[in-house]
Design a protein around this motif. Structure first.
Motif, PDB file in Angstrom:
ATOM      1  N   ALA A   1       0.932  -1.235  -0.107  1.00 46.36           N
ATOM      2  CA  ALA A   1      -0.596  -0.275  -0.040  1.00 46.36           C
ATOM      3  C   ALA A   1       1.162   1.124   0.042  1.00 46.36           C
ATOM      4  O   ALA A   1       0.565   2.440  -1.018  1.00 46.36           O
ATOM      5  CB  ALA A   1      -0.904  -0.072   1.571  1.00 46.36           C
ATOM      6  N   ARG A   2       1.642   1.228   0.648  1.00 48.63           N
ATOM      7  CA  ARG A   2       3.150   2.152   0.186  1.00 48.63           C
ATOM      8  C   ARG A   2       3.465   2.578  -0.811  1.00 48.63           C
ATOM      9  O   ARG A   2       4.017   3.603  -0.648  1.00 48.63           O
ATOM     10  CB  ARG A   2       3.634   2.179   1.859  1.00 48.63           C
ATOM     11  CG  ARG A   2       2.944   3.415   3.201  1.00 48.63           C
ATOM     12  CD  ARG A   2       3.866   2.851   4.496  1.00 48.63           C
ATOM     13  NE  ARG A   2       4.854   3.886   4.394  1.00 48.63           N
ATOM     14  CZ  ARG A   2       6.359   3.848   5.411  1.00 48.63           C
ATOM     15  NH1 ARG A   2       5.886   3.127   6.251  1.00 48.63           N
ATOM     16  NH2 ARG A   2       6.678   5.152   5.005  1.00 48.63           N
TER      17      ARG A   2
ATOM     18  N   ARG B   1       2.915   1.231  -3.077  1.00 55.05           N
ATOM     19  CA  ARG B   1       2.108   1.703  -4.444  1.00 55.05           C
ATOM     20  C   ARG B   1       1.343   4.050  -4.650  1.00 55.05           C
ATOM     21  O   ARG B   1       1.789   4.213  -5.406  1.00 55.05           O
ATOM     22  CB  ARG B   1       0.592   1.458  -4.389  1.00 55.05           C
ATOM     23  CG  ARG B   1       0.670   0.572  -4.728  1.00 55.05           C
ATOM     24  CD  ARG B   1      -0.873  -0.041  -5.121  1.00 55.05           C
ATOM     25  NE  ARG B   1      -0.943  -1.526  -4.920  1.00 55.05           N
ATOM     26  CZ  ARG B   1      -1.261  -2.659  -4.255  1.00 55.05           C
ATOM     27  NH1 ARG B   1      -1.317  -2.083  -3.090  1.00 55.05           N
ATOM     28  NH2 ARG B   1      -0.928  -4.118  -4.464  1.00 55.05           N
ATOM     29  N   ARG B   2       1.362   4.316  -3.137  1.00 52.92           N
ATOM     30  CA  ARG B   2       1.310   5.853  -3.173  1.00 52.92           C
ATOM     31  C   ARG B   2       2.647   6.343  -3.750  1.00 52.92           C
ATOM     32  O   ARG B   2       2.555   7.668  -3.163  1.00 52.92           O
ATOM     33  CB  ARG B   2       1.112   6.296  -1.507  1.00 52.92           C
ATOM     34  CG  ARG B   2      -0.047   5.786  -1.473  1.00 52.92           C
ATOM     35  CD  ARG B   2      -1.210   6.357   0.550  1.00 52.92           C
ATOM     36  NE  ARG B   2      -0.069   6.110   1.297  1.00 52.92           N
ATOM     37  CZ  ARG B   2      -0.044   4.346   2.300  1.00 52.92           C
ATOM     38  NH1 ARG B   2      -1.249   3.763   1.946  1.00 52.92           N
ATOM     39  NH2 ARG B   2       0.280   4.078   3.013  1.00 52.92           N
TER      40      ARG B   2
END
Length: 331
Positions: free
Chosen positions: A211-212, A214-215
């Protein structure tokens, strides 16, 4: 049986499409696909049909007229017309993604156009269309003119064409932003904007949750760059998250590629990007014991909190040139 394409306008009222389809069914016409284009003059129904060999163009026009259709366009169709329009559009988008220079041919296929012309000047007036001409702004400069004598263009076709042109522009910009960096050792690295497809390649480098990552690869309002070696292994990332007129910098270089000028080069690219987007400063949060990174960043340091130092870099106009030079700095 023979394949035909029929396009006709009907009043945009309940039941009118069924009247038209019933009239075609009475002539043993099998409707294989249908699209509905909403226009100010009514609903334009676009059919791909399979009709008995005995039926002529005149017969089909008469069936359309009896079904309350008007402005009929009837022509023989090829087998490739059996592909539904969304699948066709997606296939053309994939073709443009691999070859942005093939946009003109893709527009011809998308719109069944007679000709596509590119001009170096913007379109006269605003982008738009009439019955036989479509005007599209090229995001990279210039304009496209699409010509099709019949049938008349519709708003949905204009929207599809604009989306395809925008995609080609985005792909071409990404290609133009890719550069080759020659390090003092003689080794070459490719520096380019990151994409979602780089997730697996940066996972080992960062060791962060997906998730991190992707950001990181698609920072809000900002940019992420990656550097990859000849084996297409990503050895560094540099990202800039924008909040207001300030960009927050994140820079990571694989241990085996540090002290070769790579960090300095990536920093220069991000500062140039910040200048083009009217940011006033770039801020980085660095461990106070990371001497190499602090030396690479330079800038003004402010108080340490839990072993972290904030480094603020101004983005003056004179810092926006020469970032392609290889500097012997840590990073």
């Amino acid at each position: 049986m023979a394949l035909w394409r029929i396009r006709a306008t009907v009043d945009d009222r309940p039941g009118y499409l069924s009247v038209l389809t019933a009239s075609l069914a009475l002539r043993s016409v099998n409707i294989l696909a249908v699209q509905v284009h909403t226009t100010e003059g009514g609903a334009v129904d676009d059919f791909l049909i399979d009709a008995p060999d005995a039926l002529t163009e005149a017969d089909l026009r008469a069936a359309v007229a009896r079904g309350r259709g008007r402005d009929a366009f009837v022509t023989r169709a090829e087998a490739q017309g059996l592909a539904d329009q969304p699948s066709r559009a997606l296939a053309l988008a994939g073709r443009v993604a691999h070859d942005p220079d093939g946009l003109g041919e893709a527009l011809i296929s998308l719109l069944d156009a007679a000709e596509v012309r590119w001009r170096p000047e913007p379109p006269p007036g605003r982008p738009g269309f009439d019955d036989t001409h479509m005007r599209l702004a090229d995001p990279l400069g210039g304009s496209y003119e699409v010509l099709r004598p019949r049938p008349a263009f519709t708003p949905s076709e204009f929207a599809r064409a604009r989306a395809l042109v925008a995609l080609a522009g985005t792909i071409q910009r990404r290609h133009d932003e890719q550069v080759t960096l020659l390090l003092p050792s003689g080794k070459e690295l490719t520096v380019r904007p990151a994409s979602a497809g780089d997730l697996d390649a940066v996972r080992d480098l960062h060791g962060l949750p997906d998730a991190r990552l992707r950001r990181l690869l698609a920072p809000a309002g900002g940019v992420c760059l990656v550097a990859e070696n000849a084996d297409e292994r990503i050895v560094a990332t540099a990202s800039l998250v924008v909040e207001g007129d300030v960009g927050e910098l994140s820079l990571l270089v694989d241990a085996g590629w540090r002290r070769r000028g790579l960090g300095t080069f990536l920093l220069g690219r991000l500062r140039k990007w910040a200048g083009r987007h009217d940011l006033t400063a770039v801020v980085a949060h660095v461990r106070s014991d990371d001497v190499a990174m602090l030396r690479t960043l330079g800038g003004i340091c402010s108080g340490a909190d839990s072993g972290m130092v904030d480094v603020t870099l101004a983005v003056p106009a004179d810092s926006l040139s020469g970032d392609g030079a290889v500097l012997n700095a840590g990073g």
